[in-house]
Write a protein that holds these residues in place. Sequence first.
Motif, PDB file in Angstrom:
ATOM      1  N   VAL A  99       0.822  -1.212   0.000  1.00  0.00           N
ATOM      2  CA  VAL A  99       0.000   0.000   0.000  1.00  0.00           C
ATOM      3  C   VAL A  99       0.856   1.262   0.000  1.00  0.00           C
ATOM      4  N   ALA A 100       1.824   1.347   0.886  1.00  0.00           N
ATOM      5  CA  ALA A 100       2.652   2.556   0.965  1.00  0.00           C
ATOM      6  C   ALA A 100       3.389   2.845  -0.345  1.00  0.00           C
ATOM      7  N   PRO A 101       4.012   1.849  -0.982  1.00  0.00           N
ATOM      8  CA  PRO A 101       4.654   2.137  -2.269  1.00  0.00           C
ATOM      9  C   PRO A 101       3.663   2.612  -3.333  1.00  0.00           C
ATOM     10  N   ALA A 102       2.431   2.086  -3.293  1.00  0.00           N
ATOM     11  CA  ALA A 102       1.422   2.543  -4.261  1.00  0.00           C
ATOM     12  C   ALA A 102       1.087   4.007  -4.035  1.00  0.00           C
ATOM     13  N   VAL A 103       0.966   4.409  -2.791  1.00  0.00           N
ATOM     14  CA  VAL A 103       0.686   5.819  -2.482  1.00  0.00           C
ATOM     15  C   VAL A 103       1.817   6.703  -2.998  1.00  0.00           C
ATOM     16  N   GLU A 104       3.046   6.279  -2.797  1.00  0.00           N
ATOM     17  CA  GLU A 104       4.187   7.069  -3.276  1.00  0.00           C
ATOM     18  C   GLU A 104       4.187   7.179  -4.793  1.00  0.00           C
ATOM     19  N   ARG A 105       3.800   6.117  -5.476  1.00  0.00           N
ATOM     20  CA  ARG A 105       3.733   6.172  -6.940  1.00  0.00           C
ATOM     21  C   ARG A 105       2.647   7.146  -7.402  1.00  0.00           C
ATOM     22  N   LEU A 106       1.514   7.145  -6.747  1.00  0.00           N
ATOM     23  CA  LEU A 106       0.450   8.099  -7.089  1.00  0.00           C
ATOM     24  C   LEU A 106       0.926   9.528  -6.880  1.00  0.00           C
ATOM     25  N   LYS A 107       1.593   9.778  -5.780  1.00  0.00           N
ATOM     26  CA  LYS A 107       2.106  11.116  -5.502  1.00  0.00           C
ATOM     27  C   LYS A 107       3.135  11.540  -6.545  1.00  0.00           C
ATOM     28  N   ALA A 108       3.962  10.586  -6.979  1.00  0.00           N
ATOM     29  CA  ALA A 108       4.970  10.899  -7.997  1.00  0.00           C
ATOM     30  C   ALA A 108       4.335  11.273  -9.326  1.00  0.00           C
ATOM     31  N   GLU A 109       3.097  10.816  -9.568  1.00  0.00           N
ATOM     32  CA  GLU A 109       2.384  11.167 -10.796  1.00  0.00           C
ATOM     33  C   GLU A 109       1.604  12.470 -10.661  1.00  0.00           C
ATOM     34  N   GLY A 110       1.725  13.130  -9.527  1.00  0.00           N
ATOM     35  CA  GLY A 110       1.046  14.399  -9.332  1.00  0.00           C
ATOM     36  C   GLY A 110      -0.339  14.286  -8.728  1.00  0.00           C
ATOM     37  N   ILE A 111      -0.721  13.097  -8.295  1.00  0.00           N
ATOM     38  CA  ILE A 111      -2.028  12.880  -7.665  1.00  0.00           C
ATOM     39  C   ILE A 111      -1.893  13.132  -6.165  1.00  0.00           C
ATOM     40  N   ILE A 112      -2.834  13.853  -5.609  1.00  0.00           N
ATOM     41  CA  ILE A 112      -2.819  14.126  -4.176  1.00  0.00           C
ATOM     42  C   ILE A 112      -3.330  12.884  -3.456  1.00  0.00           C
ATOM     43  N   ALA A 113      -2.428  12.164  -2.825  1.00  0.00           N
ATOM     44  CA  ALA A 113      -2.776  10.909  -2.163  1.00  0.00           C
ATOM     45  C   ALA A 113      -2.040  10.820  -0.838  1.00  0.00           C
ATOM     46  N   THR A 114      -2.717  10.287   0.163  1.00  0.00           N
ATOM     47  CA  THR A 114      -2.109  10.065   1.466  1.00  0.00           C
ATOM     48  C   THR A 114      -2.438   8.658   1.941  1.00  0.00           C
ATOM     49  N   GLY A 115      -1.608   8.152   2.848  1.00  0.00           N
ATOM     50  CA  GLY A 115      -1.853   6.836   3.397  1.00  0.00           C
ATOM     51  C   GLY A 115      -0.606   5.985   3.379  1.00  0.00           C
ATOM     52  N   PRO A 116      -0.727   4.738   3.822  1.00  0.00           N
ATOM     53  CA  PRO A 116      -1.965   4.078   4.261  1.00  0.00           C
ATOM     54  C   PRO A 116      -2.443   4.565   5.626  1.00  0.00           C
ATOM     55  N   HIS A 117      -3.767   4.771   5.712  1.00  0.00           N
ATOM     56  CA  HIS A 117      -4.399   5.215   6.943  1.00  0.00           C
ATOM     57  C   HIS A 117      -5.113   4.042   7.624  1.00  0.00           C
TER      58      HIS A 117
END
Length: 342
Positions: free
Chosen positions: A237-255
């Motif tokens: 989950v955490a690596p997926a969140v980082e990948r989304l953020k790297a694409e410019g998507i505002i994402a936080t987590g895992p919560h």
Amino acid sequence: MSVSPADFRPIALSMGEPAGVGVELALALWSARKLRPVQPFIALGDPAVFAARARTVGLDAEIVEAEPEAALALFGDRFPVHPVGAACHATPGRPDPRDAGTVIEAIRRGVEQVHGGRCSALVTLPIAKAPLLEAGFQHPGHTEYLGALAETLWGRPVRAVMLLWAEEIAVVPVTVHMPLRDACATLSADGIVETGRVVARDLARRFRIEHPRLAVAGLNPHAGEDGKLGSEDAEIVAPAVERLKAEGIIATGPHPADTMFHASARARYDAAIAMYHDQALIPVKTLAFDRAVNVTLGLPFVRTSPDHGTAFDIAGTGAGDPASLAAALALAARLAKEPVIA
């Protein structure tokens, strides 16, 4: 697919399970049209099912067979149905696998009507998966079937994503119609990232949220508690969140999922990304059971559905609440009228 007020078209309403409560909810909404506004629609399915159910629940509805182009003119006085498939055998509360072909055909024809520009959006009444699967249906549910239809008609790959939406909450499950042990086993960073991309894109282009904020739930209690309660949150989950953020998507987590859905937490995001079906649907149905809408994101057209099932136990009694169907029709009209950002 979008439509302007000057070129208004009806919403296609697929019949769903003929033994379920959906048929009478559509009739109840139409019957109350002069008391509260309802978006004009044309039902697709067996007209005899609607006529029989109107008699069963005591609604005065004249059922008329019609083409979509005639639905708007008819809607004020008569209930328009576009005949699809064979005559149905089910009775209220008692599904019949012989009706599977008509149920499936109503969905398919609804998508075709939107693709052809005859209807502005598709709203689907609830289906029962068991009789469809017994009859050989090859898809886990509506979402997956709609994705397959869209790929065929529009000729490009589609990742269909389920959004459960109400004014106060929006949640998307990454894994949907599968046993929990399979959901845990198949969860992947790629799946989370692909889901997040679709959600961010469609919140922007359909819901007009300029910079969508995604909150991603952990899989395990306490989002894994630093690995003490499972490694999936740190490794997937955490690596997926980082990948989304790297694409410019505002994402936080895992919560931690148990603290994501109270009012102040919901104010910090536009959609929550849940890891499995019940993690998403329990908060939605707790907070907005009668008003929540199922929206399929990722499609090249607008599709919504009431967020409830066939309710066989009350089918034919007239006791069902059409509020979720009313919300589904209203949201479909809202999303279809607004131009889509390419």
